[in-house]
Design an enzyme around this catalytic site. Structure first.
Site, short mmCIF file in Angstrom:
data_model
loop_
_atom_site.label_atom_id
_atom_site.label_comp_id
_atom_site.label_asym_id
_atom_site.label_seq_id
_atom_site.Cartn_x
_atom_site.Cartn_y
_atom_site.Cartn_z
N ASP A 1 45.59 97.38 28.65
CA ASP A 1 46.66 98.03 29.40
C ASP A 1 47.32 99.04 28.47
O ASP A 1 47.93 98.66 27.47
CB ASP A 1 47.67 96.98 29.85
CG ASP A 1 48.50 97.46 31.04
OD1 ASP A 1 48.84 96.64 31.90
OD2 ASP A 1 48.81 98.68 31.09
N ASP B 1 49.27 102.85 32.30
CA ASP B 1 50.58 102.55 32.90
C ASP B 1 51.32 103.83 33.32
O ASP B 1 51.47 104.75 32.50
CB ASP B 1 51.40 101.82 31.83
CG ASP B 1 52.65 101.18 32.39
OD1 ASP B 1 52.52 100.28 33.22
OD2 ASP B 1 53.75 101.59 31.99
N GLU C 1 47.59 103.83 36.83
CA GLU C 1 48.64 103.34 37.72
C GLU C 1 49.53 104.53 38.06
O GLU C 1 50.03 105.19 37.14
CB GLU C 1 49.47 102.24 37.08
CG GLU C 1 50.49 101.66 38.06
CD GLU C 1 51.77 101.16 37.41
OE1 GLU C 1 52.12 101.64 36.32
OE2 GLU C 1 52.40 100.26 37.99
N HIS D 1 51.15 92.08 38.39
CA HIS D 1 52.30 91.46 37.75
C HIS D 1 53.63 92.03 38.22
O HIS D 1 54.70 91.56 37.84
CB HIS D 1 52.17 91.59 36.24
CG HIS D 1 52.17 93.02 35.82
ND1 HIS D 1 51.14 93.90 36.11
CD2 HIS D 1 53.11 93.75 35.18
CE1 HIS D 1 51.44 95.09 35.64
NE2 HIS D 1 52.62 95.04 35.08
N ASP D 2 53.54 93.12 39.04
CA ASP D 2 54.76 93.73 39.55
C ASP D 2 54.99 93.44 41.03
O ASP D 2 56.03 93.85 41.59
CB ASP D 2 54.68 95.27 39.44
CG ASP D 2 54.69 95.75 38.01
OD1 ASP D 2 54.15 96.84 37.76
OD2 ASP D 2 55.23 95.03 37.14
O1 ISL Z 1 56.74 98.24 41.22
C1 ISL Z 1 57.41 99.12 40.77
C2 ISL Z 1 57.72 100.37 41.52
O2 ISL Z 1 58.97 100.18 42.10
C3 ISL Z 1 58.07 98.94 39.49
O3 ISL Z 1 58.47 97.58 39.42
C4 ISL Z 1 57.12 99.16 38.33
O4 ISL Z 1 57.94 99.19 37.21
C5 ISL Z 1 56.35 100.50 38.38
O5 ISL Z 1 55.32 100.35 39.29
C6 ISL Z 1 55.75 100.83 37.02
O6 ISL Z 1 55.08 99.70 36.55
C7 ISL Z 1 54.52 99.77 35.23
O7 ISL Z 1 55.44 100.35 34.30
C8 ISL Z 1 56.62 99.63 33.97
C9 ISL Z 1 56.41 98.12 33.78
O8 ISL Z 1 57.67 97.48 33.86
C10 ISL Z 1 55.49 97.56 34.84
O9 ISL Z 1 55.27 96.17 34.61
C11 ISL Z 1 54.20 98.35 34.80
O10 ISL Z 1 53.24 97.81 35.72
C12 ISL Z 1 57.15 100.24 32.70
O11 ISL Z 1 56.12 100.20 31.72
#
Ligand code: ISL
Length: 561
Positions: free
Chosen positions: A98, A199, A258, A331-332
């Site tokens: 990641d 990310d 992402e 995980h989100d």
């Molecule tokens: O789901 C989301 C959009 O509202 C957020 O919770 C999420 O933070 C976003 O999709 C970005 O996610 C990624 O970057 C973030 C990290 O907290 C997340 O876990 C990761 O998947 C910052 O690095």
């Protein structure tokens, strides 16, 4: 491996903090993962996406990196990582890291140097701006509530952080930043990893001049993604990364970007093989259908037609060019059987299997998040204090400070909070579900007493065995990779149906996404079609009529021609 091998692969995401703890400190680790690789091999997945294990202050559970070339002691060591990678490869699986490079931790040496003085050579590796009228440089809000700008008294300027203030955004316009990221990627590829999940990678190029967001009230930031992301250089930066890092390198790799807020049209560009940027992206349209105008915790419930059409739009947009990822969970995101299924009833298993069936039957690469293959559910969060995710904690504090509706906020958090995805993996019915011999960092769901891997490995028709069967179909039926996608019954509020057609053969994927039995009229071509996979015992082996009688949460894949 064949070209585009990742189009037939299934990826399994491990959130290391919550997967398996071998050290007994209540936090998952690399040793725990090594001990569970045979379980993943039994499931049949091809690739493991490992959420961050780099050295980190753990403010955002590892998405705040302070050293890209080391493993955080909470997860283990580089030696243990090398052992994990060897064990993964020995089982014929691949491992993807990641890569979090839109931002670093504020404890990363790069930022420590950058913040040390205005004329430090790394000053412009981050976004530093003077105050505007005595306040923040623009009206951007953070994903984690509050302003996206943090005042730094030492040098008298603000710095940008789209996430936590301890996650300052890197300035990708600086060629040395891009070179440093390439070096990090090369370092891990030289170590033997097989690719990257990147990310919020569509945030790496911000719109020029960092202008105020105009479409939404100040700090309703997430809605303003389109106003700052996918900036003027994003394609250039991704093509440069791909060319410089992977160009000429032997091996089969996979890259997934992402991209919160990305549109199908943009994704065609990001995933067009001729442009050499990414293999696929994670889009967010289908996991935003139950949120209201006030953002992700403004929970509005599910309209299945809207959900279907969101995914259908992506199937049709990338039918000729590009490639989809297919996911319900990560995980989100909250647990899909609780969000879009029927987790509190006799339909729990059937609905988990039905949702898996309609997702895995589509065109794209399926991603399975740890525990999804068991039908793991949301956790029964009751109070704000139950939550540990900074996104949830900051959101609730913001609601309280602005005198908002705290009851509605708690409902939204219980339904949608990222903590739902992060409760420990449920391995068995024993103490802490077999996740740890210590005190788990986040409570284990009480339903592990019956909802656990041990129970489902022993059961013939479990959610686990249904995922196994779907993964096997993905490997054995090219039509699932190449078949044209055609939606059916798009406006039906309960039936999910579509076909996949290849020069030879066609599939009908159909599910009743509700408790009420339904009779659905199907085309005559499906008479005598073979049942490839069903989710309820006793489903006939062939479709024997143009009237298909579907029980509650009854899902089927038929093959004809
Ligand atoms: O789901 C989301 C959009 O509202 C957020 O919770 C999420 O933070 C976003 O999709 C970005 O996610 C990624 O970057 C973030 C990290 O907290 C997340 O876990 C990761 O998947 C910052 O690095």
């Amino acid at each position: 491996m064949t070209a585009d091998w990742w189009k037939t692969a299934v990826v399994y995401q491990i959130y290391p903090r919550s997967f398996a703890d071998s050290g007994g400190d209540g936090i998952g680790d690399l040793g725990g993962i090594i001990g569970r690789l045979d379980y993943l091999k039994t499931l049949g997945v091809d690739v493991i996406w490992l959420s961050p294990v780099y050295r980190s202050p753990q403010v955002d559970n590892g998405y705040d990196i302070s050293d890209y070339r080391d493993v955080d002691p909470v997860f283990g060591s580089l030696a243990e990582f090398d052992a994990l990678l060897t064990h993964v490869h020995e089982r014929g699986m691949k491992l993807v890291m990641d890569l979090v490079v839109n931002h670093t931790s504020d404890e990363h040496p790069w930022f420590v140097e950058s913040r040390s003085s205005r004329d430090n050579p790394k000053r412009d590796w981050y976004f530093w701006r003077d105050a505007r009228d005595g306040a923040e440089p623009n009206n951007w809000g953070s994903f984690f509530s509050g302003s996206a700008w943090q005042w730094d008294g030492k040098t008298g300027q603000y710095y940008l952080h789209l996430f936590d203030r301890k996650q300052p955004d890197l300035n990708w316009e600086h060629p040395e930043v891009r070179a440093a990221v390439r070096d990090v990627m090369t370092w891990w590829l030289d170590r033997g990893v097989d690719g990257f999940r990147m990310d919020v990678v569509n945030f790496i190029s911000k719109v020029a001049g960092l202008p105020d967001a105009t479409a939404v009230p100040d700090r309703q930031f997430v809605s303003a993604i389109a106003e700052f992301a996918d900036g003027p250089h994003v394609h250039e930066y991704l093509a440069e990364l791909s060319r410089e890092v992977f160009g000429g390198r032997e091996g089969e790799f996979i890259t997934v970007g992402e991209m919160p807020g990305v549109t199908p049209e943009q994704a065609r560009l990001y995933t067009d093989p001729a442009r050499g940027e990414l293999n696929m992206v994670f889009q967010f349209e289908h996991v935003s259908v139950d949120q209201g105008p006030a953002g992700k915790f403004d929970y509005r419930g599910l309209d299945l037609v809207i959900l279907k059409k969101a995914l259908y739009r992506w199937q049709l947009a990338l039918a000729e060019v590009g490639w989809n990822s297919l996911y319900w969970n990560n995980h989100d995101q909250p647990r899909v059987v609780s969000r879009f299924g029927d987790d509190g009833s006799q339909y729990w298993a059937a609905s988990a299997k039905a949702l898996a069936t309609v997702l895995h039957g589509m065109r794209g690469t399926p991603f399975v998040y740890q525990g999804e293959e068991l039908g793991m559910t949301n956790y029964p969060f009751r109070t704000a204090q139950d939550h540990q995710d900074l996104e949830a904690i900051n959101y609730y504090r913001d609601v309280v400070e602005r005198g908002g509706d705290t009851e509605a906020a708690l409902v939204g958090l219980a339904k949608i909070s990222r903590d739902n995805a992060r409760t420990p993996m449920q391995w068995d019915a024993g103490p802490n579900a077999g996740f740890t011999a210590g005190n788990p960092w986040l409570p284990v769901n009480p339903n592990h007493a019956w909802l656990n891997a041990d129970a489902q490995l022993a059961e013939r028709d479990s959610v686990f065995t249904h995922y196994q069967a779907l993964i096997r179909l993905r490997h054995e039926w090219p039509i699932l990779r190449d078949g044209d996608f055609t939606p059916l019954l798009e406006d039906d509020p309960q039936i999910w149906a579509y076909t996949r057609r290849a020069p030879v053969g066609c599939l009908l994927v159909i599910a009743n996404c509700g408790r009420e039995p339904r009779t659905v009229e199907i085309a005559a071509e499906w008479i005598a079609a073979d049942l490839l996979l069903g989710n309820l015992p006793g489903t006939a082996a062939t479709a024997d009529s143009t009237s298909l009688h579907l029980a509650g949460w009854d899902a089927r894949i038929y093959s004809a021609g």
